[in-house]
Design a protein around this motif. Structure first.
Motif, short mmCIF file in Angstrom:
data_model
loop_
_atom_site.label_atom_id
_atom_site.label_comp_id
_atom_site.label_asym_id
_atom_site.label_seq_id
_atom_site.Cartn_x
_atom_site.Cartn_y
_atom_site.Cartn_z
N SER A 617 0.84 -1.21 0.00
CA SER A 617 0.00 0.00 0.00
C SER A 617 0.87 1.25 0.00
CB SER A 617 -0.93 0.00 1.22
OG SER A 617 -1.80 -1.11 1.20
N GLU A 618 1.91 1.26 0.84
CA GLU A 618 2.81 2.41 0.87
C GLU A 618 3.52 2.60 -0.46
OE1 GLU A 618 2.53 0.10 3.07
OE2 GLU A 618 2.45 0.90 5.12
N LEU A 619 3.95 1.48 -1.06
CA LEU A 619 4.61 1.57 -2.37
C LEU A 619 3.65 2.09 -3.43
CD1 LEU A 619 7.04 0.98 -4.21
CD2 LEU A 619 6.17 -1.35 -4.48
N SER A 620 2.40 1.67 -3.37
CA SER A 620 1.40 2.13 -4.34
C SER A 620 1.17 3.63 -4.20
CB SER A 620 0.09 1.37 -4.14
OG SER A 620 0.28 -0.02 -4.25
N PHE A 621 1.08 4.11 -2.97
CA PHE A 621 0.89 5.54 -2.74
C PHE A 621 2.09 6.34 -3.24
CE2 PHE A 621 1.52 9.27 0.01
CZ PHE A 621 0.34 9.96 -0.24
N LEU A 622 3.31 5.85 -2.93
CA LEU A 622 4.52 6.55 -3.38
C LEU A 622 4.60 6.58 -4.90
CD1 LEU A 622 7.24 7.87 -2.61
CD2 LEU A 622 8.25 5.59 -2.68
N ALA A 623 4.25 5.45 -5.55
CA ALA A 623 4.30 5.40 -7.01
C ALA A 623 3.31 6.38 -7.62
CB ALA A 623 4.03 3.98 -7.49
N HIS A 734 9.59 1.42 -6.81
CA HIS A 734 10.29 2.09 -5.70
C HIS A 734 11.36 3.04 -6.21
CE1 HIS A 734 13.33 -1.02 -6.49
NE2 HIS A 734 14.18 -0.25 -5.84
N ASN A 735 11.71 2.97 -7.50
CA ASN A 735 12.73 3.86 -8.07
C ASN A 735 12.13 5.09 -8.73
OD1 ASN A 735 15.30 3.12 -7.43
ND2 ASN A 735 15.65 1.87 -9.24
N LEU A 736 10.81 5.20 -8.78
CA LEU A 736 10.20 6.38 -9.41
C LEU A 736 10.59 7.69 -8.72
CD1 LEU A 736 6.64 5.01 -10.29
CD2 LEU A 736 8.47 5.63 -11.87
#
Length: 908
Positions: A617-623, A734-736
Motif C-alpha cells: 500500500s505504501e509503495l502504491s501511494f509513493l508510485a 520504488h525507483n520512481l
C-alpha cells in the motif's frame, strides 16, 4: 607405465547419470538450517545416505550461460559471455555432452532453452521452455526482492526436494547386482546475493552445492561438519571418467577423487594419471616454457613414482608397503593436479596483446587529439576540425603506414597463438594502419600549430584577465581524482561514494558562489545588485524562447505593481540561496533508497522496505504521487497534445505495475490475477512514440524551415518528455522517486543557479555530467553485473527479441546519465542569450569528460590484466564503460544534429 594410456579410456563406473541443475541454488539452501527446513529428503541423503557433498566455487560472471559452459567443458569461459547470456550461440568447444553423444550415449533433456541453444543437435529427446520471460518476470519480480523473508523460495525448494526424491527412488529401483550403479548429481549453476541478484563475485553468488548420490558409495554414519570446497570446473573431468569418456580438451578441472575412490589403487592412479596427462598437454599448448612450470615438474615426478609402483605391482607384490607407496603416489598426483590447474586457470585467459595494443593506441591518440583541440573547440567559433586532406598526402603519413604494415606482417607471421587483429582481412588491417597514421600526423600537426602560435606576437595588446574560479578548480580536481581512483579495486567497487562526494562538494561551492553574488559582492560593488536583478529579470524577458525550465511569460503582465515585482525578485533570491541545500537533501534521501556497491550492499535500505509484501500500500501511494509529480514537472513545457499523451501514458505506467502485481489500485481489496502486463506496457509505448514523434516533427521543422527558437526548444523538450515517460515505465516502482528528484533538481538548478550565476556552457556541461553519473548510482546500479535489471528488457514483450531487449535494458540502466545529457541539450539550445556555439561547446566537453576516464582506464586495465580481481572488479567496470561510450556517441551525434552553428566555416 612410461607410455601414456591417453587413448585407452577406462570403462565407465556408472550406468546412468542424472544431472539436476537448479538455477541460482545457493549452498546454504541445501546445507544448514534452510536445507533442513525446506529440503528434508535431500538433507537426509546428505547426512545419512550414500552420497558425497561439496561446495563448488564458480568464477564470475555468475550468470547461467558461462556457468553451463564451465560445468560441461571444465574450462573458464570468457567474460564477454555475459553479453550473449540470453542469446547464446552453439558451443563449439570440446565438452562432456559432445563426448557422450560421440560415444553413442542417449541424452534426454528437460529445462530451459539455454541448453538447447548451446547443444542444438546433441539431445535424443528434449523439452524446453523460454528461460528469459519466465525467469525474469516471475522470479525477479516475486522471489528475489523478498529473499530475506523467503516467502516464495521455500515452496520452490520443497518442490525441488520432491523432484529429487522421485528421481532418486526411481534410480534406486532400476539397480541390480549385475549392472553398474547409477549416479545422481545435484548442483547449481550459480548462487545469488542477499538481495536476490547474481552476476557478481560475492560469497552467496559463487558458492553452490554439489552432491553426488549413488548406491556405489558407502553409507554415511554421521553428517559432515563442513563440505569440502572444489571448483565448478572439476565436475566435467569427474563425470568424464565416471562415464568412460575422454576428458574435454580444454578442461582445467581436477578429478573429485572421493567420487571415484571406491576402486582399486591401480584404477585410482590410472584416473589421476589421465587427468594429469590431459592438464600437462593443455599446458604445453598454451605455455612455451611449460617444462619449468612447477605443476608440470610435480606431474613428471609423480609419473615416475607411478612407473615404479607399476613395476612392483606387476611383480606380484601385494604387501602393505605397496599400498602405502600407492597412497604416496596418489598424493603426489593430487598435488600436481592442483598446481597444474592453478597455472592453467591463470593462463587460460590468453591476452591478445597485439590487438589490445592497437586498440589502446587508437584510443589514446583520439584522447590526445581532443585535449589538443580544447582551446579552439571552446572558442567563440567552436572550431573542431582535423584537416585530413593535407595529412593524407604527406610523406610522414606514407612512411608511418609502411612501417606499421611491416610491423603487422612480422607480428602476425611470428605469433604463436590466435590473434584477432591478424585474422582480419588485409584491407581492414591496412585501413586501421592508415587511421593510426592519420591520427599521429594530426596530433603532430596540432602540436606544431600550438608551438607556432606561441611564438607569434599577440594580435591585441589587451591582456585577458582570466582566472580560475572555485568551480573550475573543483572540476579539475574532481576529474583528476576520479580518474586516479580507477586504479584501485576498492574505489571501483564503491565508485558511487566518489560521485556522491563530488556532487555534495559541488553543491557547497555553489552555495558559496550564491552567497558571494548576493551579499559580499553587493557590498563591494554597488553595480552588482543591478546586475543580479538583471540576471533574474532575464529569466522572464527571454522566457518565450526558454520554455525549458521556466513557464512562458505574458507581455500583458508588464503592468504589475512595482512592489509585487520587487517581492518576486526577493523571493527568487532566497529560493536561489536555498537551492543547494534542497539539492543536498534530495541526494541524501536518494542515497537511502538503494544501497549499492559491495561493502554495504547487504544492508537494508528504504527500497527493500517498500518492496516487501507487507508495504504494498505504501509503495502504491509513493508510485502514484511520483507519477503525479513527474507529470507536473514535465507538462509545463509541452504542447497540449503531448500533455494529454503524457497523462495517459503515466496512467498506463501505473496500470502496468498493477497488472504485474507490484502496486494496487485504491479500490482493489482482494487478490488480483498477476499477468505480464503486455497490453498495458504496449499502451504506454504508443504514447512514448507519439510524444517523441511530435517533438521530432518540430525539430525537423526548425532545421528545414526558419522558424522562431521556441519551436526547436519545444521539440527538444517533447523528445525529452517522451524519454522520461519511457524511463517511468521501465523503472521499478520504488525507483520512481529517483526520476522525480532528477526532474526537480534540473528545474531548480536551471532557474535558480545556472541562469542567475551565468555559468558558461563548459561548466554547465560538466555539472550535468557529474549529476548524471551520480544518478546512475542513485538508481541502484553499481560496477557489478548483478545490479543490471534485465527484466526491463522484457517489458511489453512476449518473448526474447534481441534488439528491443538490448535497447530497453541499456536505457533503463543508463537512464540517469542519458536524461541529464538530453536535458543539457535542451537547456543550451533554449538559451538565446548565450553564444551560438554553446551547443558545440557542450558536445565537445561532454565527449571529453567521457573520453578521459575511459582512455585512462583502458591503459590501467591492460596493465592490471593479471590482477587478482581482474574478472570480478575491473572487467565488469570495463563493460559498463564500453556501453556508456556507445551511449555518449549517440548523444554527441544528437548534439551535432541540433547544433545549427556546426556548419559555420572559418576563414583563415
Amino acid at each position: 607405465g612410461m607410455v601414456s594410456n591417453w587413448t585407452k579410456i577406462p570403462p565407465p563406473l556408472f550406468r546412468k547419470v542424472v544431472i539436476v541443475l537448479i538455477d541460482a541454488l545457493r549452498d546454504d539452501f541445501v546445507f544448514g538450517s534452510k536445507g533442513k527446513q525446506f529440503m528434508p529428503y535431500t538433507t537426509q541423503v546428505v547426512e545419512k545416505g550414500t552420497s558425497y557433498s561439496f561446495i563448488a566455487e564458480a568464477k564470475p560472471p555468475t550468470v547461467t550461460m558461462p556457468r553451463i559452459k564451465a560445468l560441461m567443458t571444465g574450462s573458464i569461459p570468457g567474460f564477454i559471455d555475459v553479453v550473449v547470456n540470453l542469446n547464446s550461440p552453439a558451443l563449439l568447444d570440446d565438452n562432456l555432452i559432445w563426448q557422450a553423444k560421440t560415444a553413442g550415449k542417449r541424452i534426454i533433456f528437460y529445462g530451459d532453452d539455454t541448453w538447447v541453444k548451446l547443444f542444438p543437435k546433441h539431445f535424443g529427446f528434449f523439452f524446453f521452455y523460454l528461460s528469459a520471460v519466465f525467469l525474469f518476470f516471475e522470479v525477479d519480480d516475486n522471489v528475489t526482492r523478498h529473499l530475506d523473508r523467503v516467502p516464495l523460495v521455500g515452496p520452490k525448494l520443497r518442490e525441488m526436494d520432491n523432484i529429487l526424491k522421485k528421481i532418486h527412488i526411481s534410480l534406486l529401483s532400476k539397480v541390480d547386482e549385475a549392472s553398474l550403479p547409477n549416479l545422481l548429481v545435484v548442483c547449481g549453476d550459480h548462487g545469488m546475493s542477499e538481495t536476490g541478484s547474481h552476476g557478481g563475485s560475492s560469497e552467496g553468488e559463487v558458492h553452490t552445492p554439489l552432491l553426488f548420490i549413488s548406491s556405489a558409495f558407502e553409507k554415511r554414519s554421521a553428517p559432515v561438519a563442513e563440505p569440502e570446497h572444489v571448483q565448478q570446473t572439476d565436475l566435467a573431468s569427474t563425470l568424464a571418467i565416471g562415464l568412460g569418456l575422454p576428458i574435454s580438451r580444454n578442461s582445467v578441472g581436477n578429478l573429485i577423487l572421493p567420487v571415484l575412490g571406491g576402486k582399486t589403487m591401480r584404477e585410482q592412479l590410472r584416473f589421476v594419471h589421465l587427468n594429469g596427462f590431459q592438464l600437462s598437454k593443455l599446458l604445453q599448448e598454451n605455455t612455451p616454457a611449460y617444462e619449468k612450470d612447477p605443476g608440470y615438474e610435480h606431474f613428471k615426478i609423480a609419473e615416475k613414482s607411478h612407473s615404479n609402483w607399476i613395476k612392483l605391482y606387476l611383480e606380484g607384490n601385494n604387501s602393505e608397503i605397496l599400498l602405502n607407496l600407492g597412497k604416496k603416489v596418489l598424493k603426489q598426483y593430487l598435488e600436481a593436479l592442483k598446481t597444474l590447474s592453478s597455472s592453467l586457470s591463470k593462463q587460460v585467459a590468453q591476452y591478445d596483446m597485439y590487438s589490445m595494443m592497437v586498440g589502446t593506441v587508437i584510443i589514446m591518440e583520439v584522447l590526445l587529439l581532443l585535449l589538443l583541440s580544447v582551446p579552439k573547440a571552446l572558442s567563440k567559433r567552436a572550431e573542431f576540425e582535423v584537416p585530413l586532406s593535407p595529412l593524407l598526402f604527406s610523406l610522414l603519413f606514407y612512411l608511418m603506414c609502411l612501417m606499421l604494415c611491416a610491423v603487422h606482417v612480422i607480428v602476425c607471421t611470428s605469433a604463436e597463438s590466435l590473434c584477432y587483429f591478424c585474422s582480419m582481412s588485409w584491407l581492414t588491417a591496412v585501413g586501421v594502419m592508415m587511421l593510426i597514421s592519420a591520427l599521429t600526423c594530426g596530433i603532430l600537426s596540432a602540436i606544431a600549430k600550438i608551438v607556432e602560435n606561441s611564438r607569434l606576437p599577440p594580435k591585441s595588446p589587451v591582456v585577458s584577465k582570466s582566472s580560475w574560479s572555485e568551480i573550475d578548480l573543483l572540476i579539475l580536481a574532481g576529474t583528476v581524482g576520479h580518474v586516479l581512483s580507477l586504479g584501485a579495486s576498492s574505489f571501483i567497487e564503491e565508485e558511487h561514494q566518489t560521485w556522491y562526494f563530488l556532487i555534495n562538494t559541488l553543491c557547497l561551492v555553489l552555495c558559496q558562489e550564491l552567497c558571494r553574488n548576493n551579499f559580499l559582492l553587493k557590498e563591494c560593488d554597488p553595480q552588482h545588485s543591478t546586475s543580479m536583478k538583471q540576471n533574474f529579470d532575464s529569466v522572464g524577458e527571454t522566457s518565450e524562447c526558454k520554455n525549458i525550465d521556466i513557464p512562458a511569460g505574458s507581455n500583458s503582465k508588464l503592468g504589475k505593481a512595482t512592489s509585487s515585482s520587487e517581492l518576486m525578485k526577493g523571493s527568487d533570491k532566497w529560493i536561489s540561496l536555498a537551492t543547494p541545500w534542497i539539492i543536498l537533501t534530495c541526494c541524501r534521501l536518494l542515497r537511502s533508497l538503494n544501497q549499492t556497491g559491495v561493502q554495504w550492499a547487504h544492508r537494508p535500505d528504504f527500497g527493500h522496505w517498500l518492496t516487501s509484501s507487507e508495504h504494498k500500500s505504501e509503495l502504491s501511494f509513493l508510485a502514484a504521487v511520483s507519477l503525479l509529480m513527474i507529470f507536473f514537472l514535465v507538462q509545463r513545457r509541452c504542447s497540449l497534445v503531448s500533455k494529454i499523451a503524457m497523462a495517459l501514458g503515466l496512467l498506463g505506467v501505473y496500470s502496468y505495475r498493477a497488472a504485474i502485481g507490484n502496486v494496487i489500485f485504491p479500490w482493489q481489496h482482494g487478490g488480483k490475477d498477476i499477468s505480464k502486463g503486455i497490453t498495458e506496457a504496449r499502451f504506454v509505448y504508443v504514447f512514448v512514440l507519439g510524444i517523441i514523434f511530435t517533438g521530432t516533427k518540430d525539430l525537423l521543422k526548425s532545421q528545414v524551415i526558419s522558424v522562431d527558437c521556441s519551436t526547436k526548444s519545444t521539440g527538444l523538450w517533447e523528445v525529452y518528455s517522451g524519454l522520461v515517460l519511457l524511463a517511468a515505465l521501465l523503472f521499478r516502482p520504488h525507483n520512481l522517486p529517483v526520476l522525480v528528484f532528477c526532474l526537480l533538481i534540473q528545474t531548480m538548478m536551471t532557474k535558480y543557479i545556472w541562469i542567475p550565476l551565468k555559468f558558461n556552457a563548459a561548466q554547465i556541461t560538466i555539472m550535468h555530467y557529474w549529476f548524471g553519473q551520480a544518478f546512475f548510482y542513485f538508481q541502484g546500479n553499481s560496477n557489478g553485473i548483478a545490479t543490471v535489471d534485465i527484466s526491463a528488457g522484457f517489458v511489453g514483450l512476449d518473448s526474447y527479441v534481441e534488439i528491443p531487449a538490448i535497447f530497453l535494458t541499456a536505457f533503463a540502466t543508463y537512464a540517469g546519465p542519458f536524461l541529464w545529457a538530453i536535458h543539457l541539450l535542451c537547456y543550451l539550445s533554449s538559451e538565446v542569450s548565450r553564444n551560438s556555439a554553446a551547443v558545440g561547446h557542450g558536445c565537445f566537453c561532454y565527449a571529453l569528460m567521457r573520453s578521459i576516464p575511459v582512455a585512462i582506464y583502458v591503459v590501467l586495465v591492460t596493465g592490471l590484466r593479471y590482477h587478482l580481481f581482474i574478472w570480478s572488479v575491473f572487467s565488469p567496470k570495463l563493460l559498463y564503460e564500453g556501453v556508456h561510450v556507445f551511449i555518449t556517441a549517440a548523444v554527441c551525434l544528437f548534439f551535432t544534429a541540433m547544433d545549427q552553428n556546426h556548419t559555420y566555416k572559418v576563414q583563415d
